[in-house]
Design a protein around this motif. Structure first.
Motif, mmCIF file in Angstrom:
data_model
loop_
_atom_site.group_PDB
_atom_site.id
_atom_site.type_symbol
_atom_site.label_atom_id
_atom_site.label_comp_id
_atom_site.label_asym_id
_atom_site.label_seq_id
_atom_site.Cartn_x
_atom_site.Cartn_y
_atom_site.Cartn_z
ATOM 1 N N SER A 483 0.834 -1.211 0.000
ATOM 2 C CA SER A 483 0.000 0.000 0.000
ATOM 3 C C SER A 483 0.864 1.254 0.000
ATOM 4 N N ILE A 484 1.918 1.235 0.817
ATOM 5 C CA ILE A 484 2.822 2.389 0.871
ATOM 6 C C ILE A 484 3.529 2.562 -0.469
ATOM 7 N N GLY A 485 4.070 1.450 -0.998
ATOM 8 C CA GLY A 485 4.806 1.525 -2.260
ATOM 9 C C GLY A 485 3.944 1.938 -3.437
ATOM 10 N N LEU A 486 2.670 1.528 -3.419
ATOM 11 C CA LEU A 486 1.750 1.877 -4.509
ATOM 12 C C LEU A 486 1.110 3.247 -4.313
ATOM 13 N N ASN A 487 1.406 3.869 -3.168
ATOM 14 C CA ASN A 487 0.842 5.187 -2.890
ATOM 15 C C ASN A 487 -0.676 5.116 -2.713
ATOM 16 N N ARG A 488 -1.135 4.094 -1.991
ATOM 17 C CA ARG A 488 -2.560 3.928 -1.735
ATOM 18 C C ARG A 488 -2.879 4.295 -0.286
ATOM 19 N N PRO A 489 -4.051 4.876 -0.025
ATOM 20 C CA PRO A 489 -4.411 5.293 1.336
ATOM 21 C C PRO A 489 -4.614 4.090 2.263
ATOM 22 N N PHE A 490 -4.261 4.260 3.536
ATOM 23 C CA PHE A 490 -4.436 3.173 4.497
ATOM 24 C C PHE A 490 -4.526 3.726 5.910
ATOM 25 N N LEU A 491 -5.101 2.919 6.795
ATOM 26 C CA LEU A 491 -5.107 3.178 8.232
ATOM 27 C C LEU A 491 -4.452 2.000 8.936
ATOM 28 N N MET A 492 -3.737 2.296 10.027
ATOM 29 C CA MET A 492 -3.178 1.237 10.872
ATOM 30 C C MET A 492 -3.898 1.257 12.217
ATOM 31 N N ILE A 493 -4.216 0.070 12.715
ATOM 32 C CA ILE A 493 -4.934 -0.079 13.982
ATOM 33 C C ILE A 493 -4.291 -1.218 14.760
ATOM 34 N N HIS A 494 -4.206 -1.080 16.082
ATOM 35 C CA HIS A 494 -3.769 -2.239 16.863
ATOM 36 C C HIS A 494 -4.479 -2.269 18.204
ATOM 37 N N ARG A 495 -4.459 -3.421 18.821
ATOM 38 C CA ARG A 495 -5.175 -3.604 20.082
ATOM 39 C C ARG A 495 -4.334 -3.083 21.240
ATOM 40 N N THR A 496 -4.980 -2.428 22.175
ATOM 41 C CA THR A 496 -4.305 -1.887 23.354
ATOM 42 C C THR A 496 -3.548 -2.994 24.084
ATOM 43 N N GLY A 497 -2.310 -2.688 24.441
ATOM 44 C CA GLY A 497 -1.499 -3.648 25.180
ATOM 45 C C GLY A 497 -0.719 -4.602 24.306
ATOM 46 N N ARG A 498 -0.938 -4.566 23.007
ATOM 47 C CA ARG A 498 -0.199 -5.439 22.088
ATOM 48 C C ARG A 498 0.962 -4.656 21.471
ATOM 49 N N GLU A 499 2.103 -5.316 21.342
ATOM 50 C CA GLU A 499 3.258 -4.694 20.697
ATOM 51 C C GLU A 499 3.020 -4.573 19.195
ATOM 52 N N VAL A 500 3.718 -3.614 18.594
ATOM 53 C CA VAL A 500 3.737 -3.498 17.138
ATOM 54 C C VAL A 500 5.184 -3.652 16.685
#
Length: 535
Positions: A483-500
């Motif tokens: 998505s980043i390389g193609l220049n497409r829009p995105f959102l990132m989400i993660h659960r509280t307390g979980r590492e990324v």
């Protein structure tokens, strides 16, 4: 798997290739010691517990290479022909014991499958290939795969069996004394440490040449041309830098650098980097060496992901190592490179489990094959698969279709995550249709074109939503990178307390503590994003 009917179309899947490879070996592996290959391996002390697996992998590669090289033969009747136990036994007998191919049996088997698959029979003359070449061409593809692995002693023996004259094979099979003298000769020549080391060096040099050829084809060898190529790449400023998390960060062309992925330190495979740079200097005539940029070095302020994305966009080429740990940072970085379409050098640890979505990369490897190379160092044996890759495909135009992609992470909570997001967005934007990456992978996981389908799904969606817990699948982070390389829009989400993963730590990423709250908050927390891309 049941026999198909006369009008059934069979897709050439990864699972089907595995089945065909297993069929070829099924009859002979139970009595490997009695075959010519087995006797030779035993003589030189190379019968190892994983030999069956290695041989199966080699046949799998040969089958994939065969159908990539001859795509016009990807017909149902030809695929079922390869699945036929009679055909499998003939191939297995030839490659393991040099038993002559019984052409009568082969012809009868082919006629049987062509009579069942009338469409295949009609298409063969239209596609311009001769049925009698099917088996010889496959054997040649198998031989090519072996030639790419000559630093691996077992593969060198398999190649010897295929390449020797019928006269010599008959002598070896008939006389233990002749076998002994032949093995002695092999140990002094093609199986000697010096020869295996030379094969490794030759393969290293050939791959370096392939990398420079691919760079030359994309205008990345000569400095002035490389600047123009990278400028063209940056013509459309990546959304991440235009209005996303890296907004306002200037992009500076790093013409004297190349990118090294996360997890590949300065000591690992350092001689490979040296060979690349020396070869590049010879080809370009410029003795000023390129410098490696190790993922995360001198980030120059801002978020780590911004610095890494900048370097992937602005350096000449990239090197990636896929480790057994399935490091999510590496897959994120690799996805960006795939999306950009720039050449990169891919290294796969021999014990690494690669997601099925990446099996399609073989179509984009220079020469059509990853090269397996092995060497003995002072305290360990080192073995990797190597390949020069540039992903190119005819992408659809970025779409205004009323759909978006959800990548829930291939976790046990996928259904809850997807349902919460889909219901919230459905209430706010009733025309939007959700496309589940998890479901898409489940239904397409056996497709040999799954990578292309993933890229097209990202390109065709208005935006994508990624769950970026560190436990989310490698494919999730690969898709995020694309998505980043193609220049497409995105959102990132993660659960509280979980590492990324490390590459995205420190960024302001929406966290949810329950699926109830996720459903309540996702639209409210991202109103500007959805107003821009959801309508």
């Amino acid at each position: 798997m049941p026999e198909p009917g006369p009008f059934t179309t069979i897709a050439l899947t990864a699972g089907l290739l595995t089945e065909i490879a297993a069929g070829i070996l099924r009859h002979y592996l139970q009595m490997l010691d009695d075959t010519l290959v087995g006797r030779m391996l035993k003589r030189v002390g190379l019968v190892q517990p994983n030999f069956d697996e290695r041989l199966h992998d080699t046949l799998n590669k040969a089958l994939r290479f065969y159908f990539d090289k001859y795509p016009q033969r990807e017909l149902t009747g030809i695929i079922t022909f390869f699945r036929d136990p009679i055909v499998a036994k003939q191939i297995g007998g030839y490659i393991l014991d040099r038993q002559p191919i019984n052409q009568v049996e082969i012809d009868l088997a082919l006629d049987k499958h062509l009579d069942r698959e009338t469409n295949t029979k009609l298409l063969i003359p239209k596609r311009g290939f001769k049925p009698e070449q099917i088996i010889p061409d496959f054997i040649e593809c198998y031989r090519k795969v072996l030639c790419e692995q000559l630093s691996v002693p077992q593969m060198a023996i398999l190649l010897e069996v295929v390449d020797q004259t019928n006269t010599l094979v008959a002598e070896i099979q008939a006389s233990e004394e002749r076998m002994k003298s032949y093995i002695t000769e092999l140990l002094a020549t093609k199986l000697s440490p010096a020869f295996l080391g030379a094969a490794y060096k030759a393969g290293q040099k050939e791959l370096a040449n392939q990398l420079t050829e691919e760079m030359d084809a994309t205008g990345l060898i000569q400095t002035n041309q490389a600047v123009k190529t990278i400028q063209a790449r940056l013509h459309h400023l990546p959304a991440l830098f235009e209005n996303g998390l890296c907004k306002g960060r200037p992009l500076k062309i790093a013409i004297d650098e190349y990118f090294i992925s996360h997890g590949l330190d300065q000591d690992t495979l350092a001689d490979w980097r040296q060979t690349f740079i020396e070869t590049l200097a010879q080809v370009s005539g410029n003795q000023q060496s390129l410098k490696p940029y190790f993922s995360g070095d001198t980030l120059l302020g801002g978020f780590r992901l911004c610095g890494i994305s900048e370097k992937l966009c602005t350096t000449r080429f990239s090197i990636f190592l896929l480790p057994p740990s399935q490091d999510r940072n590496v897959y994120l970085e690799l996805g960006i490179a795939i999306g950009i379409g720039a050449p990169f050098f891919l290294i796969q640890h021999y014990e690494a489990h690669i997601p099925s979505v990446l099996e399609g990369l073989t179509r984009y490897v220079k020469g059509g094959l990853f090269r397996t190379m092995r060497r003995e160092l002072a305290s360990r044996i080192e073995e990797y698969n190597f390949g020069v890759v540039r992903f190119t495909t005819n992408l659809p135009t970025a779409s205004n279709k009323s759909e978006y992609l959800i990548a829930a992470g291939e976790l046990i909570e996928d259904e809850d995550f997807e349902a919460s997001v889909a219901e919230a967005l459905g209430n706010a934007y009733s025309d939007l249709k959700v496309v589940s990456l998890t479901e898409r992978l489940r239904t397409k996981s056996e497709s040999s074109w799954i990578l292309e389908q993933l890229v097209e799904a990202i390109q065709a969606s208005r935006f994508a939503i990624y769950r970026v817990d560190e436990s989310s699948s490698p494919t999730t982070f690969l898709a995020l990178g694309i998505s980043i390389g193609l220049n497409r829009p995105f959102l990132m989400i993660h659960r509280t307390g979980r590492e990324v993963p490390l590459d995205i730590r420190g960024m302001t990423i929406y966290q949810f503590n329950s699926f109830v709250n996720l459903k309540k908050e996702i639209v409210l927390r991202h109103q500007l994003f959805f107003e821009r891309y959801a309508k």
